[in-house]
Structures are given as structure tokens and as C-alpha cells.
Design a protein around this motif. Sequence first.
Motif, PDB file in Angstrom:
ATOM      1  N   ARG A  87       0.835  -1.206   0.000  1.00 35.07           N
ATOM      2  CA  ARG A  87       0.000   0.000   0.000  1.00 35.07           C
ATOM      3  C   ARG A  87       0.868   1.254   0.000  1.00 35.07           C
ATOM      4  N   THR A  88       1.957   1.206   0.781  1.00 39.85           N
ATOM      5  CA  THR A  88       2.859   2.360   0.817  1.00 39.85           C
ATOM      6  C   THR A  88       3.478   2.599  -0.561  1.00 39.85           C
ATOM      7  N   GLN A  89       3.868   1.511  -1.240  1.00 38.58           N
ATOM      8  CA  GLN A  89       4.446   1.639  -2.577  1.00 38.58           C
ATOM      9  C   GLN A  89       3.425   2.176  -3.574  1.00 38.58           C
ATOM     10  N   GLN A  90       2.181   1.673  -3.488  1.00 35.36           N
ATOM     11  CA  GLN A  90       1.136   2.174  -4.375  1.00 35.36           C
ATOM     12  C   GLN A  90       0.872   3.652  -4.143  1.00 35.36           C
ATOM     13  N   LEU A  91       0.862   4.045  -2.884  1.00 36.44           N
ATOM     14  CA  LEU A  91       0.656   5.460  -2.563  1.00 36.44           C
ATOM     15  C   LEU A  91       1.788   6.305  -3.133  1.00 36.44           C
ATOM     16  N   GLU A  92       3.012   5.791  -3.020  1.00 37.20           N
ATOM     17  CA  GLU A  92       4.160   6.533  -3.554  1.00 37.20           C
ATOM     18  C   GLU A  92       4.085   6.630  -5.074  1.00 37.20           C
ATOM     19  N   GLU A  93       3.667   5.523  -5.724  1.00 38.29           N
ATOM     20  CA  GLU A  93       3.506   5.558  -7.184  1.00 38.29           C
ATOM     21  C   GLU A  93       2.415   6.534  -7.596  1.00 38.29           C
ATOM     22  N   ALA A  94       1.318   6.550  -6.824  1.00 33.49           N
ATOM     23  CA  ALA A  94       0.240   7.486  -7.132  1.00 33.49           C
ATOM     24  C   ALA A  94       0.723   8.928  -6.996  1.00 33.49           C
ATOM     25  N   ARG A  95       1.523   9.177  -5.959  1.00 32.71           N
ATOM     26  CA  ARG A  95       2.056  10.529  -5.777  1.00 32.71           C
ATOM     27  C   ARG A  95       2.988  10.900  -6.940  1.00 32.71           C
ATOM     28  N   THR A  96       3.831   9.922  -7.347  1.00 31.41           N
ATOM     29  CA  THR A  96       4.751  10.180  -8.462  1.00 31.41           C
ATOM     30  C   THR A  96       3.975  10.446  -9.750  1.00 31.41           C
ATOM     31  N   THR A  97       2.933   9.606 -10.007  1.00 41.36           N
ATOM     32  CA  THR A  97       2.109   9.798 -11.207  1.00 41.36           C
ATOM     33  C   THR A  97       1.415  11.152 -11.188  1.00 41.36           C
ATOM     34  N   HIS A  98       0.878  11.509 -10.019  1.00 39.01           N
ATOM     35  CA  HIS A  98       0.204  12.800  -9.912  1.00 39.01           C
ATOM     36  C   HIS A  98       1.174  13.948 -10.181  1.00 39.01           C
ATOM     37  N   THR A  99       2.372  13.841  -9.612  1.00 40.23           N
ATOM     38  CA  THR A  99       3.387  14.886  -9.846  1.00 40.23           C
ATOM     39  C   THR A  99       3.748  14.982 -11.325  1.00 40.23           C
ATOM     40  N   ARG A 100       3.902  13.783 -11.965  1.00 43.96           N
ATOM     41  CA  ARG A 100       4.225  13.794 -13.382  1.00 43.96           C
ATOM     42  C   ARG A 100       3.077  14.352 -14.214  1.00 43.96           C
ATOM     43  N   HIS A 101       1.854  13.997 -13.832  1.00 42.26           N
ATOM     44  CA  HIS A 101       0.687  14.532 -14.542  1.00 42.26           C
ATOM     45  C   HIS A 101       0.657  16.061 -14.455  1.00 42.26           C
ATOM     46  N   MET A 102       0.897  16.556 -13.264  1.00 42.55           N
ATOM     47  CA  MET A 102       0.880  18.009 -13.108  1.00 42.55           C
ATOM     48  C   MET A 102       1.983  18.672 -13.934  1.00 42.55           C
ATOM     49  N   SER A 103       3.152  18.014 -13.952  1.00 40.62           N
ATOM     50  CA  SER A 103       4.246  18.562 -14.747  1.00 40.62           C
ATOM     51  C   SER A 103       3.922  18.516 -16.239  1.00 40.62           C
ATOM     52  N   ASP A 104       3.368  17.370 -16.671  1.00 39.45           N
ATOM     53  CA  ASP A 104       2.996  17.254 -18.088  1.00 39.45           C
ATOM     54  C   ASP A 104       1.890  18.226 -18.452  1.00 39.45           C
ATOM     55  N   LEU A 105       0.928  18.375 -17.534  1.00 37.44           N
ATOM     56  CA  LEU A 105      -0.158  19.310 -17.795  1.00 37.44           C
ATOM     57  C   LEU A 105       0.373  20.731 -17.943  1.00 37.44           C
TER      58      LEU A 105
END
Length: 425
Positions: A87-105
Motif C-alpha cells: 500500500r505504501t508503494q502504491q501510494l508513492e507511485e500514485a504521488r509520483t504519477t500525480h506529480t508527473r501529470h501536473m508537470s505534463d499538464l
Amino acid sequence: MINFITRYFTSLWAFITSPFRAIWRIIVRIFPPREFTVMDTPRGNVYTFSQSSFWRFTRFCGKIGLILWASWSTYVFVYHRPLLQKRTQQLEEARTTHTRHMSDLQTYLTKYNNLVRDLNVIDDKVLNSTKLDNKEKEKLMNSRIKTWGELDFLRTRIVEMLSNEEFTPEYTKLSELSAEYELTRAENDELKKRNAQIVESMAQVMDADNIIVDTVSALTKDNTEELQKNIKRINGTLATLGLSQTTLLRNANKYSNPLVGSAFSPVEFDKDLDEKYQKLADGLERWNGLRRLNEILPLGKPVNSRITSNYGTRNDPFTGKPKKHRGIDFAGKIGTELMAVAPGRVVSAGERVGYGTTVEIDHGLGFTTLYAHLSQILVSRGDWVRPGTVIGLAGSSGRSTGPHLHYEIRYKGSPFDPTKFVKEE
């Protein structure tokens, strides 16, 4: 109730506490009081220690509690720890994806705004500048088309990013986006060239297809007319047997034996295709039916000699009275070779009353041929014979006044006038 209490218990309190006292008696029975004697050897002192039932029961409960706690802790460590880590890893991946999405956006929006500004500048130049020549205008229009394509591409990506929760960005850098766009445009140009080549090749294929269809149709028509001549002369005879040429053609295509070959399967095309293909298929089916019919039907003479007696009523050579003659007589000497006129299987080879020594051949489609008054049989029952196979020798066996061949053609066991089948026009 009160009588029951006063009868068996000394008071109401004794009645209420009786279950607990019963449980305590069981505990005392399991954990009775104990005494331990310890001797201090150097000093010679003796010490006595006692353990009550309550102390022993409490220590037992403590041990059980400790065991349960250790078991639960082990279970949590072995099973829940990996889940917690996952769960901790999934949360970290979600945070990374969100950060990348914001950067890409942010990258997409910056590029989108720049493209909108460039598009407005180009439109302003095209509309307000009067000194542009055709080459410059064409260059501006190409630049506008390119900018508009990139703008539309980015608009689609931004809308998908904002509306699709499972969106995965294809590009994380603007340089990758530009490179991919250029690559796509180059591939599109290459596909256009290939498409033009395919269209040209298809035109050539269509021309070749028309030539092939026309050629095969012409050949089929010519061969069909040639094959039709033999069948045309027996149409009247077939009509007396209740047969039509269409029925015979269909049955001929379905018929098969080792000499004629396997059945012919008609070809049917989709109605949406050009009707010329179905016409060609129908022509091939008709041609093949006529070819097989010419091969299957007993057309031709069994012996190269003149006819001495035709089918029909005549004076019986023995009695002189009118009597129906069921076949055709061919002149011939004893020993003249007699041939099969069509492929078939010998179904009878032996003596028959009145006919003498005979051979009967089944050619299929209900047609059989009968050779009578033979002097010798050269085939056996069950033999397959081809056209021209010598099946016997002419003679004068049976009810005969002299050497000759009595020849019959039968349809479903009944003889009919074979004149049209024998004579060639």
C-alpha cells in the motif's frame, strides 16, 4: 421462586453468587494450592513458600495471554507487513504519477498557449499584410497548418488528461512531443505514397481481372456451344423420358465415380460483388455439366457397322407376326469386337433368356447399355470400363437368326429408342 431459593440457598446473595463459586471450585480443582520448601544449606535454614489457587490461575492466564500476543504479533508481521509495504508503494507511485501529470499538464498548457499565440500571429500576417507574394503566403499557410495540427493534438491530450482518470501521458517532455509529431507526419507522407501506389496497382489488377474474366467467359461460351451440339440432338429423346437438360446438367455435376471423377461444387459469390463473377461461375458450371454429360451418356456406336434393324414394331423373324423390337441390331460377323461407348461399371455378364450371352453396363444418371447375342464375354461383373474398352465379341447366341449385335439403351431399367444416341449428325 422464593420457596426454591429459601429451600436450597441460605440467602439471595448465595443464590446470585452460586455460579461464580461453582466456577471457582473448578479452578481450585485444576489449580490446587501448593507449598514449596527451600533449604539454605550453608546456614541450615528452611523456608516454606505457598502458592494459592488464585496465584496459579493468574500466572496461567498471563502465560496464555503472552502466547496469544506473540502469535498475533507474528501474524501481523508476516502477513500484514507486506500488505502495508505494498500500500505504501502504491501510494508513492500514485504521488509520483500525480506529480508527473501536473508537470505534463503544465508543459502541455504552456505549449498550447504558445501555439495559440503563434497561430494568431500567422493569421494576422495573412489577413493584414498586402506585400506577401504567393511563395510567402504558401509558406505561412503550411506553417499555419502545422501549428493547427499541433494545437489540435495538444487539445485532445489535455481534454483526455482532465476527463480520463486512467490517462497515461505518452510524453513527458516537449522535445519528445515535437519529435513524435514530426515522425508521425513523415509516416503519413510515406503512407500517402504507398496508398497512391496501391491505387495504381489495384487499377492494373482490375484491368487484368476484366481481361481474364472476358477471356475465360469467351472460352467457356465457345466450348459450351461445341459441347451443346451432341446434347442438342438427343433433346427430343430426353423429353420422351421426362428429362430436361437443366436437370441432367445438375445431376451430372453431382455425379462421381472413379472414371468420371468427383462431383463439381458450384461457386456462389456475394451479391454485392460485380455480377460478372457470378455469370462466369454459372457459365463454368454449365460448361462442366455439359462436359461431364457428354462423357457420362452412352453417345456413339458400340461397333463400326451398319444398322440392320431399328427400334420399334417389326415382324418377328421366327413367327412373322408384328412384335416390338426393344433395341437396335448391328450387322457383324462372329468374333467382331464390341466396345463400351461410355465409362461405366459392368453390372451383368452372363446368359439371359432370349438375349443369349449378354453384358450390361451402368453408366450413371440412370442410363445402362445392353449387349446381346454375344459369342464371348471379355469382362466380368464389377469391372470398370472406359470408352473403347472391348467388352465382348459378336455372335448369335440366344434367340437369334444369325450373327449380329442386339444393342439397347435403358433409362431406369426401361429401354427406349437409342437412334439419336447412336447416330452422329
